[in-house]
Write an enzyme that holds these catalytic residues in place. Structure first.
Site, PDB file in Angstrom:
ATOM      1  N   ASP A 190       3.596   2.062  -5.278  1.00 21.92           N
ATOM      2  CA  ASP A 190       3.281   1.977  -3.849  1.00 21.92           C
ATOM      3  C   ASP A 190       4.260   1.034  -3.163  1.00 21.92           C
ATOM      4  OD1 ASP A 190       2.341  -0.624  -4.185  1.00 21.92           O
ATOM      5  OD2 ASP A 190       0.239  -0.051  -4.183  1.00 21.92           O
ATOM      6  N   ASN A 198       2.795  -1.793   9.032  1.00 26.61           N
ATOM      7  CA  ASN A 198       1.926  -1.040   9.933  1.00 26.61           C
ATOM      8  C   ASN A 198       1.356  -1.934  11.032  1.00 26.61           C
ATOM      9  OD1 ASN A 198       1.923   1.669   9.442  1.00 26.61           O
ATOM     10  ND2 ASN A 198       0.094   1.685   8.161  1.00 26.61           N
ATOM     11  N   ASP A 207       4.844   5.699   9.411  1.00 26.47           N
ATOM     12  CA  ASP A 207       5.126   7.077   8.978  1.00 26.47           C
ATOM     13  C   ASP A 207       6.605   7.250   8.636  1.00 26.47           C
ATOM     14  OD1 ASP A 207       2.506   7.756   9.294  1.00 26.47           O
ATOM     15  OD2 ASP A 207       2.772   8.863  11.170  1.00 26.47           O
ATOM     16  N   GLU A 233       0.054   4.727   1.053  1.00 24.17           N
ATOM     17  CA  GLU A 233       1.434   4.393   0.695  1.00 24.17           C
ATOM     18  C   GLU A 233       1.670   4.545  -0.795  1.00 24.17           C
ATOM     19  OE1 GLU A 233      -0.708   0.350   0.516  1.00 24.17           O
ATOM     20  OE2 GLU A 233      -0.969   2.332   1.419  1.00 24.17           O
TER      21      GLU A 233
END
Length: 326
Positions: A190, A198, A207, A233
């Site tokens: 990840d 974010n 994104d 993620e």
């Protein structure tokens, strides 16, 4: 004389929708749509079709219908389009469209499909293209549509990688044959500090990070490797290798590919942020079940997180579950 219209697709729209480009049609022309099941049928002029293609608010004539054939009358002379929503993928719903012009009016060639280049002219009535298709043609088209739907169902729409559904299916397939276990490795990864990106820059930037990481991972892996976005993620990689060292080398290729990718927050920016990933690896032969393999690879991933991130860890029997990495 009725005019049969060929179908097409619009870039940016799901293959679930069939688009028929009718071209310029005279007021009073009847558009006939033959359906195989309940469908949404939308007749719209070219201006509204462009709005529809761009995902904006548009106006149309028609709606949900159970009648076949459905018939819609064109109210004024203009370029017109029909969009049919093929409801129910399992039904493999089909449709055919033709126009019936008023007496004295000539049917025109179909409009160009936006983003698809020159559209083929509509087949004249009685020509080979306008004749009923054979059973073999229908079967071939159904199989092609089924393959398209399978691809859509198994693909993550944001990154283009396989999704969790496809990932789980591949893992199940591996464990169905014990011969696969010795040479199979599961790599879980990840994005480091993804939540902070974010929170700081917003989900649109998040994104873009996900897409960039997915592209870096996909480009670094051997062709036979299977990569998927398994959620948020998180990513999963399945590789067939001859040794754990080979699996570790593949994981490191992915890690270095992401680390070397410069990510800019704004288009045209010259300076970017460093994005890194942490990875955990476990050989399938070290596990008792599919769930056990996933748990052990996840433990190795948390080991990478706790050891400072941006690294690959291989599962060891003495690893303990620590779900709150430093």
């Amino acid at each position: 004389m009725p005019q049969k219209i060929g179908e097409g697709f619009v870039l940016g729209l799901s293959p679930r929708y069939k688009c028929y480009h009718l071209g310029k049609q005279a007021a009073g022309t009847v558009v006939e749509v033959v359906l195989s099941c309940v469908n949404n049928v939308r007749l719209m002029d070219h201006a509204n079709f462009l709005l529809y293609s761009e995902g904006k608010t548009f106006q149309f004539i028609g709606g949900r219908t159970e009648k076949s054939p459905a018939r819609l009358a064109i109210p004024r002379t203009a370029n017109w389009h029909i969009v049919v929503d093929r409801v129910g993928f399992q039904a493999l719903s089909d449709s055919n469209v033709r126009t019936i012009p008023p007496k004295g009016a000539k049917p025109a060639a179909p409009l160009l499909a936006p983003g698809t280049g020159n559209a083929a002219p509509a087949a004249a009535a009685g020509s080979q293209a306008a004749r009923p298709t054979s059973e073999a043609d229908v079967l071939t088209r159904m199989l092609n549509e089924l393959n398209t739907y399978k691809q859509i169902a198994n693909t993550d729409s944001l990154t283009g990688l396989a999704n969790r559904r496809a990932f789980d299916a591949r893992m199940t397939q591996i464990f169905s044959d014990p011969k696969n276990l010795a040479g199979t490795a599961l790599i879980l990864t990840d994005i480091d500090h993804f939540k902070s990106f974010n929170d700081r820059f917003g989900h649109l930037v998040g994104d873009r990070i996900l897409k960039s990481v997915a592209e870096a991972i996909r480009g670094s892996l051997p062709k036979a490797a299977f990569s998927a976005r398994t959620g948020g993620e998180e990513f999963g990689i399945i590789v067939q290798v001859t040794s754990p060292d080979d699996a570790f080398d593949i994981a490191e290729l992915a890690r270095r590919a992401v680390e070397s990718t410069s990510f800019t927050h704004q288009p045209g920016a010259t300076e970017g942020s460093k994005i890194t990933i942490s990875l955990g690896l476990c050989m399938a032969g070290q596990s008792l079940s599919l769930e056990d393999l996933y748990i052990k690879a996840d433990l190795a991933l948390y080991g990478s997180k706790n050891d400072g991130r941006n690294r690959t860890s291989v599962y060891q029997d003495d690893m303990q579950d620590n779900s709150t990495p430093a």
